[in-house]
Design a protein around this motif. Structure first.
Motif, PDB file in Angstrom:
ATOM      1  N   ILE A 213       0.810  -1.213   0.000  1.00 36.18           N
ATOM      2  CA  ILE A 213       0.000   0.000   0.000  1.00 36.18           C
ATOM      3  C   ILE A 213       0.839   1.258   0.000  1.00 36.18           C
TER       4      ILE A 213
ATOM      5  N   SER B 160      -6.712  -0.103  -0.144  1.00 35.21           N
ATOM      6  CA  SER B 160      -5.873  -0.412  -1.294  1.00 35.21           C
ATOM      7  C   SER B 160      -6.098  -1.850  -1.718  1.00 35.21           C
TER       8      SER B 160
ATOM      9  N   THR C 157       0.012  -2.321  -6.007  1.00 35.76           N
ATOM     10  CA  THR C 157      -1.249  -1.664  -5.668  1.00 35.76           C
ATOM     11  C   THR C 157      -1.915  -1.196  -6.953  1.00 35.76           C
TER      12      THR C 157
END
Length: 509
Positions: free
Chosen positions: A4, A223, A231
């Motif tokens: 993330i 995310s 991501t």
């Protein structure tokens, strides 16, 4: 595992704030270009594409020390009440492999006003910060929290130590937008089917992130990661809308905007039945509902706002009362903390143009309350160009250009009040807009006269306010009060969830 990416997304009332890099003067450096990593994302607000982001990470060497340099660059065009607000940001951190921050730099570029820059250099247990606004530099030192890491560290940590579904990790980070330390809780939720820009559903790992700022304000985001840890999508609820970032190729990120952006000013309004003469009302009683939240934690209680809990934890009763006006001869300036009297980077009451406007506004008047009213009228009359294309200008810039929206009215009035010897602060929250029968994000000024904080609104120029303002935050804008965005975050959260019902309206006879 590449994980993330958390970037604080900045707001100024009904627009997003972002920053453009002002690079510091560094010691001799060498880099390893071949190791540079780069990714591109497109940014959506609701269903409208509003910009793009570029992220890079690369190793560098400073004075023989091996460091990691991460950059986040953002470009956005957001429409507010028909005018385009263009914002550019580039934020840089340099840190050790363990996430210890060595330096950072960031600035905001929002034409036509000058950029705001901030540079921080770590020196032992202190962070030396230099901020430049409207060409004027200010300096301050922040005690460093030894547990704090850079925002990019969580990404590397999850690459090295991936989370399993249901597992949570907590780290403390320093963020350059607020110049404060915050806590981030990261939780791996599990696999979900998620639609991407190709229109197809993909099985991705959901990772939830909650950032808790000083004062308890929380920013949450989700995310979605592929099996390689990249991501592919990030979502953030924002003022009743959803901001989304999708991983794309460079060519897709740089594609020209179609010009069909939503109007953020209109889209974030909170509709209510019409309130007759709201700004002349001596008292308005509201029922405030925020699903999943206690509304009381987003409201400011004080002389003009009273909060009453109800049997429903998601509902409170809010009474907004018009402030009593000081009597003639009873409005001497009372003693108050220096944070409300001295110049600050955004409220440059010592700026020659600000001081000149203050002198022209008050003339020979000595009564503090009468001076405050003269100042409010002066700013209201002088800022004839209502410019919604500005994110947030400082008082010195507004004094020179005499244009802007409510934020520019508020900061100029606050700075001029201090220049005239009247303590002041900034209030932010919601204001009733009669022609739209709605509440929208707003900023105004409060002055300290005769021992009381009294609201003034130079945007309206009515000699004070009635029951049509709902205050969510207040700030002195002093160096240790955090960046202006910190005061605006409660409004951003409230606009995403708040429901307002008018219970009663009173007018003085």
């Amino acid at each position: 595992m590449r994980s993330i990416r958390y970037r604080p997304l900045l707001w100024k009332l009904l627009g997003l704030m972002a920053f453009l890099l002002a690079a510091p003067t560094w010691a001799e450096e060498t880099t390893t270009p071949a190791a540079k990593e780069e990714s591109w994302d497109v940014i959506y607000l609701g269903d409208s594409r509003v910009g793009y982001a570029r992220s890079t990470t690369m190793p560098v060497v400073r004075d023989g020390q091996k460091l990691i340099r991460s950059e986040t660059e953002m470009h956005m065009v957001i429409k507010r009440f028909g005018q385009a607000l263009k914002i550019t940001m580039l934020e840089t951190y340099e840190e050790t492999a363990d996430g210890d921050v060595v330096s950072f730099s960031m600035s905001m570029n929002n034409p036509p006003f000058s950029s705001m820059t901030s540079i921080g250099i770590r020196s032992g247990d202190q962070l030396d910060i230099t901020t430049e606004i409207a060409g004027k530099k200010s300096h301050k030192k922040v005690a460093w929290d030894p547990e704090a890491k850079s925002p990019a560290y969580q990404q590397r940590l999850l690459e090295e130590q991936p989370l399993k579904p249901g597992e949570t990790r907590t780290i403390k980070v320093f963020t350059s937008d607020s110049l404060q330390f915050s806590t981030v809780d990261i939780t791996a939720i599990g696999e979900e089917k998620v639609k991407l820009l190709d229109g197809k559903l993909h099985n991705l790992m959901k990772v939830a992130s909650t950032m808790t700022l000083p004062g308890g304000v929380k920013i949450t985001s989700d995310s979605y990661l592929d099996k390689e840890g990249a991501t592919l999508r990030t979502t953030l609820p924002m003022a009743g809308l959803t901001m989304s970032m999708f991983r794309v190729e460079k060519s897709a990120a740089l594609k020209e905007l179609a010009g069909d952006e939503l109007d953020l000013g209109i889209s974030t309004l909170v509709k209510v039945p019409r309130i007759k003469n709201a700004h002349q009302a001596s008292k308005v009683v509201y029922s405030i509902t925020m699903p999943g939240e206690d509304p009381a934690q987003f409201l400011i209680a004080g002389e003009t706002q009273k909060i009453e809990k109800t049997t429903d934890p998601e509902v409170v009763t809010l009474s907004v009362t018009q402030a009593a006006k000081p009597k003639s001869g009873d409005s001497k300036t009372a003693a108050v903390d220096d944070d409300y009297t001295l110049p600050t980077p955004f409220l440059q009451s010592d700026d020659p143009t600000v001081a000149k406007h203050a002198r022209l506004a008050v003339g020979d008047e000595q009564d503090a309350w009468k001076k405050a009213l003269l100042l409010e009228q002066y700013v209201h009359q002088k800022l004839t160009k209502k410019n919604f294309s500005t994110a947030m200008a400082s008082a010195a810039e507004v004094a020179a250009n005499l244009e802007g929206d409510c934020t520019e009215h508020a900061v100029l009035l606050a700075a001029m009040a201090r220049a005239a010897g009247i303590p002041s602060r900034i209030a932010a929250g919601l204001v009733y807009v009669d022609r739209l029968s709605s509440f929208g994000g707003h900023m105004w000024t409060e002055v300290y006269v005769a021992g009381h904080w009294i609201p003034l609104d130079a945007t309206l120029g009515a000699g004070g306010i009635g029951g049509g303002h709902i205050k969510l935050s207040e700030t002195s804008m002093a160096d240790d009060a955090g960046a202006p965005i910190t005061a605006l975050l409660p409004m951003m959260t409230a606009l995403a969830k708040i429901k307002i019902e008018v219970i009663d309206v009173e007018h003085a006879r």
